[in-house]
Write a protein that holds these residues in place. Sequence first.
Motif, PDB file in Angstrom:
ATOM      1  N   LEU A   1      27.319 -21.093  89.583  1.00  0.00           N
ATOM      2  CA  LEU A   1      28.231 -20.268  88.812  1.00  0.00           C
ATOM      3  C   LEU A   1      29.549 -20.077  89.564  1.00  0.00           C
ATOM      4  CD1 LEU A   1      28.638 -18.592  86.271  1.00  0.00           C
ATOM      5  CD2 LEU A   1      27.696 -16.620  87.483  1.00  0.00           C
ATOM      6  N   ALA A   2      29.481 -19.969  90.882  1.00  0.00           N
ATOM      7  CA  ALA A   2      30.709 -19.823  91.654  1.00  0.00           C
ATOM      8  C   ALA A   2      31.621 -21.025  91.461  1.00  0.00           C
ATOM      9  CB  ALA A   2      30.373 -19.642  93.140  1.00  0.00           C
TER      10      ALA A   2
ATOM     11  N   VAL B   1      33.297 -20.771  88.022  1.00  0.00           N
ATOM     12  CA  VAL B   1      34.373 -19.776  88.014  1.00  0.00           C
ATOM     13  C   VAL B   1      35.586 -20.298  88.767  1.00  0.00           C
ATOM     14  CG1 VAL B   1      35.033 -17.476  88.787  1.00  0.00           C
ATOM     15  CG2 VAL B   1      32.802 -17.835  87.723  1.00  0.00           C
TER      16      VAL B   1
ATOM     17  N   LEU C   1      35.781 -14.007  85.314  1.00  0.00           N
ATOM     18  CA  LEU C   1      34.624 -13.226  85.741  1.00  0.00           C
ATOM     19  C   LEU C   1      34.918 -11.751  85.507  1.00  0.00           C
ATOM     20  CD1 LEU C   1      31.822 -13.117  87.080  1.00  0.00           C
ATOM     21  CD2 LEU C   1      32.999 -12.984  89.293  1.00  0.00           C
TER      22      LEU C   1
ATOM     23  N   ALA D   1      29.411 -13.850  91.143  1.00  0.00           N
ATOM     24  CA  ALA D   1      29.190 -15.266  90.872  1.00  0.00           C
ATOM     25  C   ALA D   1      28.444 -15.943  92.015  1.00  0.00           C
ATOM     26  CB  ALA D   1      30.526 -15.972  90.618  1.00  0.00           C
ATOM     27  N   GLU D   2      28.699 -15.515  93.234  1.00  0.00           N
ATOM     28  CA  GLU D   2      28.052 -16.138  94.387  1.00  0.00           C
ATOM     29  C   GLU D   2      26.551 -15.885  94.390  1.00  0.00           C
ATOM     30  OE1 GLU D   2      29.340 -18.064  96.566  1.00  0.00           O
ATOM     31  OE2 GLU D   2      31.501 -17.807  96.340  1.00  0.00           O
TER      32      GLU D   2
ATOM     33  N   ALA E   1      24.206 -16.080  83.711  1.00  0.00           N
ATOM     34  CA  ALA E   1      25.445 -15.456  83.244  1.00  0.00           C
ATOM     35  C   ALA E   1      25.497 -15.487  81.721  1.00  0.00           C
ATOM     36  CB  ALA E   1      26.663 -16.158  83.830  1.00  0.00           C
TER      37      ALA E   1
ATOM     38  N   ALA F   1      25.638 -12.098  85.360  1.00  0.00           N
ATOM     39  CA  ALA F   1      27.090 -11.965  85.437  1.00  0.00           C
ATOM     40  C   ALA F   1      27.690 -12.056  84.028  1.00  0.00           C
ATOM     41  CB  ALA F   1      27.675 -13.058  86.324  1.00  0.00           C
TER      42      ALA F   1
ATOM     43  N   LEU G   1      31.041 -13.141  81.814  1.00  0.00           N
ATOM     44  CA  LEU G   1      32.264 -13.928  81.827  1.00  0.00           C
ATOM     45  C   LEU G   1      32.959 -13.789  80.483  1.00  0.00           C
ATOM     46  CD1 LEU G   1      30.876 -17.236  83.383  1.00  0.00           C
ATOM     47  CD2 LEU G   1      31.953 -15.350  84.583  1.00  0.00           C
TER      48      LEU G   1
END
Length: 547
Positions: free
Chosen positions: A13-14, A17, A27, A32-33, A83, A106, A108
């Motif tokens: 995910l990182a 983003v 975000l 995200a990490e 996410a 997460a 978004l």
Amino acid sequence: MTVVPTPRPRASLARVVDDLGATLLDLVHGDAEAAGEIGGVVIHDPVDAPVLPAGALVLGVGVEAPDDVAALLADLGAARAAALVLRAPVPTTPQVRDAADRAGVALLGLSRGAPWAHLAAVLRSLLAEGDVGVAEQESLGGLPSGDLFAVANAIASLLDAPITIEDRSSRVLAFSGRQDEADPSRVETILGRQVPERYSRILNERGVFRDLHRTDQPVFIAPVPDGNGAFTMPRVAIAVRAGDEVLGSIWAAVPGPLSEERTQAFLEAAKLVALHLLRVRAGADVQRRLRADLLGSALEGGTGAREALDRLGLAGQSLLVLGVDLGGPVPDTAAVAHERQRLSDAFALHLSAAHPRAAAALVGGVTYGLVPLTGPPDDGEERAARIADDFLDRVGDRLRPVVAVGPVARDLAGLVHARASTDRVLRVLREGRGERRAARLGDIAVEALVLELRDLVAARGDRPTGALARLLAYDRQHHTNLVETLKAWLDAFGDVARAAEAMYVHPNTFRYRLRRLAEVGEIDLDDPDQRFVAMLQLRVLGPFADD
């Protein structure tokens, strides 16, 4: 020497983003990490909940109310999703934030104006990198092989300018960060994944594409005055070549002409992008061939079918079977083959949203899709029909595809039967009778049977006999329309008024013709067997009557 940082895991995910942020995705809430790797991209369906792989990135199309968002987050947390993407502005009420924190999902936001289909395509491209696996990660020029987004970011660092990598049709394959530093036209291009038509037309009129294809040097393009201030920054573009073939181009939004050092860097970058594009194309071709071979083996049955299903991850479960092709008779040309492949890719993306283990491939000109059955088997065809209708709604009318829904396949023998049923339905749909674009065998059983009877008649060389032959001969000799009158009467189920209206004649005139055809054809219209024979001959032998 340029130092290239070690890239994050590809399907994280990182990474998403980083590559799509500030242009497509933002975000809104969460870490995200901490989300880890993404297991797949799934479109949320409130009516028929899809099966979610672990770490799913869920596209919440149409989900807006805070209560609905909170409820969906709770469900996604239970399914261990990574996410949720919502259309901006995302409702970040305390209730939504609390639900996201409890679920560990997460949030978004998708930028206004960006189509969901384009986001799904970009995500699939980004997350599918490296699908053609090797023992160790390959690299080209110090970057992961085929990772066009990483390449775009590296070029952006060298030129200090936002970058897009485009194919020969000006479709965006990848882009760098910092797109917000460019002008509105660049943002519009990213959101649509395609250079807007009005700019393509202007660039074409200026001879920009001609110059790009004629030289291996960078081409400077002055701003385009469109009256709205959308294309206000100059561009520098360079063609990406493999020998004499132009694979695409690289575009940099710059304040002015490049320096000599950056021009040289741009030239070297074009060579690197060519290697990556060739790697992407080779990988895609290998994947397509492998998937097509496995899917074809499974559909044909035989000794290799079980192993093929196992390698596709579909063994031991009931399957929905669908078939997709272009509607109507089409010539066997390279352009048609390209359209079929594009349609196949779109269908594969659509099925992946319905189920993460769905498989689709182009086999013999038809794209077949296999979707694991979820829910009661009796509802399987209904679910497959909904998948077909949704696909047709999303793909639009430009390609005019048709979709056949086969019966649920519960074992290998059922899979072979379902494939045969799908082919029968597709043949009827290609005939183009009416506006039907999706069907099950039960919907068109009569039409399918008539087509097969026509094949038998053609193979044996049969021609009209009896009453139909006499009526055809009389019509040819006297320029009458007794055969057409008989067909209209049978189609109207003996309703003279309706049949006369269909032929635009007075009912009394029609009655006279009906009596006349009974005399000439020597047919008793009160006899149900003779009516059936006449109707069958008209359906099956009619097309061969003038041969």
